[in-house]
Motif scaffolding. Structure first.
Motif, mmCIF file in Angstrom:
data_model
loop_
_atom_site.group_PDB
_atom_site.id
_atom_site.type_symbol
_atom_site.label_atom_id
_atom_site.label_comp_id
_atom_site.label_asym_id
_atom_site.label_seq_id
_atom_site.Cartn_x
_atom_site.Cartn_y
_atom_site.Cartn_z
ATOM 1 N N ALA A 201 0.832 -1.203 0.000
ATOM 2 C CA ALA A 201 0.000 0.000 0.000
ATOM 3 C C ALA A 201 0.869 1.257 0.000
ATOM 4 O O ALA A 201 0.589 2.220 -0.716
ATOM 5 C CB ALA A 201 -0.941 -0.005 1.207
ATOM 6 N N SER A 202 1.921 1.246 0.794
ATOM 7 C CA SER A 202 2.833 2.399 0.855
ATOM 8 C C SER A 202 3.518 2.625 -0.486
ATOM 9 O O SER A 202 3.641 3.770 -0.939
ATOM 10 C CB SER A 202 3.884 2.194 1.948
ATOM 11 O OG SER A 202 3.272 2.173 3.209
ATOM 12 N N GLU A 203 3.957 1.557 -1.122
ATOM 13 C CA GLU A 203 4.597 1.671 -2.436
ATOM 14 C C GLU A 203 3.626 2.277 -3.449
ATOM 15 O O GLU A 203 3.989 3.153 -4.235
ATOM 16 C CB GLU A 203 5.064 0.304 -2.934
ATOM 17 C CG GLU A 203 6.257 -0.256 -2.200
ATOM 18 C CD GLU A 203 6.566 -1.700 -2.594
ATOM 19 O OE1 GLU A 203 6.035 -2.185 -3.617
ATOM 20 O OE2 GLU A 203 7.328 -2.339 -1.854
ATOM 21 N N LEU B 169 3.083 6.009 -2.713
ATOM 22 C CA LEU B 169 4.249 6.782 -3.140
ATOM 23 C C LEU B 169 4.268 6.939 -4.659
ATOM 24 O O LEU B 169 4.555 8.015 -5.173
ATOM 25 C CB LEU B 169 5.537 6.128 -2.651
ATOM 26 C CG LEU B 169 5.832 6.283 -1.155
ATOM 27 C CD1 LEU B 169 7.032 5.422 -0.762
ATOM 28 C CD2 LEU B 169 6.070 7.727 -0.793
ATOM 29 N N ASP B 170 3.953 5.865 -5.362
ATOM 30 C CA ASP B 170 3.907 5.921 -6.824
ATOM 31 C C ASP B 170 2.859 6.937 -7.295
ATOM 32 O O ASP B 170 3.133 7.766 -8.165
ATOM 33 C CB ASP B 170 3.608 4.531 -7.395
ATOM 34 C CG ASP B 170 3.560 4.529 -8.906
ATOM 35 O OD1 ASP B 170 4.528 5.009 -9.531
ATOM 36 O OD2 ASP B 170 2.554 4.041 -9.464
ATOM 37 N N LEU B 171 1.664 6.872 -6.715
ATOM 38 C CA LEU B 171 0.607 7.822 -7.091
ATOM 39 C C LEU B 171 1.006 9.260 -6.793
ATOM 40 O O LEU B 171 0.760 10.168 -7.593
ATOM 41 C CB LEU B 171 -0.689 7.501 -6.349
ATOM 42 C CG LEU B 171 -1.492 6.305 -6.818
ATOM 43 C CD1 LEU B 171 -2.700 6.109 -5.914
ATOM 44 C CD2 LEU B 171 -1.932 6.463 -8.255
ATOM 45 N N VAL C 18 2.045 13.616 -11.337
ATOM 46 C CA VAL C 18 1.399 14.923 -11.298
ATOM 47 C C VAL C 18 -0.098 14.835 -11.568
ATOM 48 O O VAL C 18 -0.891 15.537 -10.947
ATOM 49 C CB VAL C 18 2.082 15.888 -12.294
ATOM 50 C CG1 VAL C 18 1.350 17.213 -12.366
ATOM 51 C CG2 VAL C 18 3.536 16.087 -11.923
ATOM 52 N N LYS C 19 -0.515 13.950 -12.453
ATOM 53 C CA LYS C 19 -1.934 13.886 -12.801
ATOM 54 C C LYS C 19 -2.827 13.473 -11.630
ATOM 55 O O LYS C 19 -4.030 13.678 -11.665
ATOM 56 C CB LYS C 19 -2.163 12.949 -13.988
ATOM 57 C CG LYS C 19 -1.896 11.479 -13.711
ATOM 58 C CD LYS C 19 -2.139 10.652 -14.958
ATOM 59 C CE LYS C 19 -1.832 9.180 -14.726
ATOM 60 N NZ LYS C 19 -2.042 8.413 -15.937
#
Length: 125
Positions: free
Chosen positions: A99-101, A104-106, A110-111
């Motif tokens: 979930a943390s990964e 962080l990715d999201l 920018v979108k």
């Protein structure tokens, strides 16, 4: 009618939610909320905590053991963050890492960001 049913309905109405809207926020069916309010069904301990946290009250208030609720925070009522936090806390270590990964990715795309910057969003008030 028991105290829990009365308190749930009172809290829901005070917050301005229909049964359907509350059900969507808690990710359950509208009929389940209706059954809770009619006393035909009792929530399990996890759902009791989710409801109390959602309305920012303690379980003693929710079950009628205290007469004064904690102050209702409209910022909490207006977001699904508390529900997400409760679900995150139910994950095991591997699930929390995943979930943390993903978060962080999201947050690096920018979108998916709202107008303010990530640095401003992560400041603790």
């Amino acid at each position: 009618m028991g105290k829990f049913e009365n308190r749930l309905k009172e809290l829901r109405e005070k917050a301005g939610y229909s049964q359907q809207e509350l059900a969507e926020r808690l990710q359950v069916s509208r009929s389940r909320i209706g059954m809770y309010e009619q006393g035909k069904r009792k929530p399990d301990p996890e759902m009791q905590e989710l409801i109390a946290d959602f309305f920012n009250v303690n379980l003693d208030y929710l079950f009628g053991r205290h007469y004064e609720p904690a102050a209702v925070n409209p910022d909490i009522l207006a977001s699904d963050e508390l529900i997400l936090l409760k679900r995150y806390r139910c994950l095991n270590k591997a699930g929390k890492e995943k979930a943390s990964e993903y978060l962080l990715d999201l947050s690096e795309q920018v979108k998916y960001l709202k107008g303010d910057t990530l640095e401003e969003s992560s400041k603790v008030g």
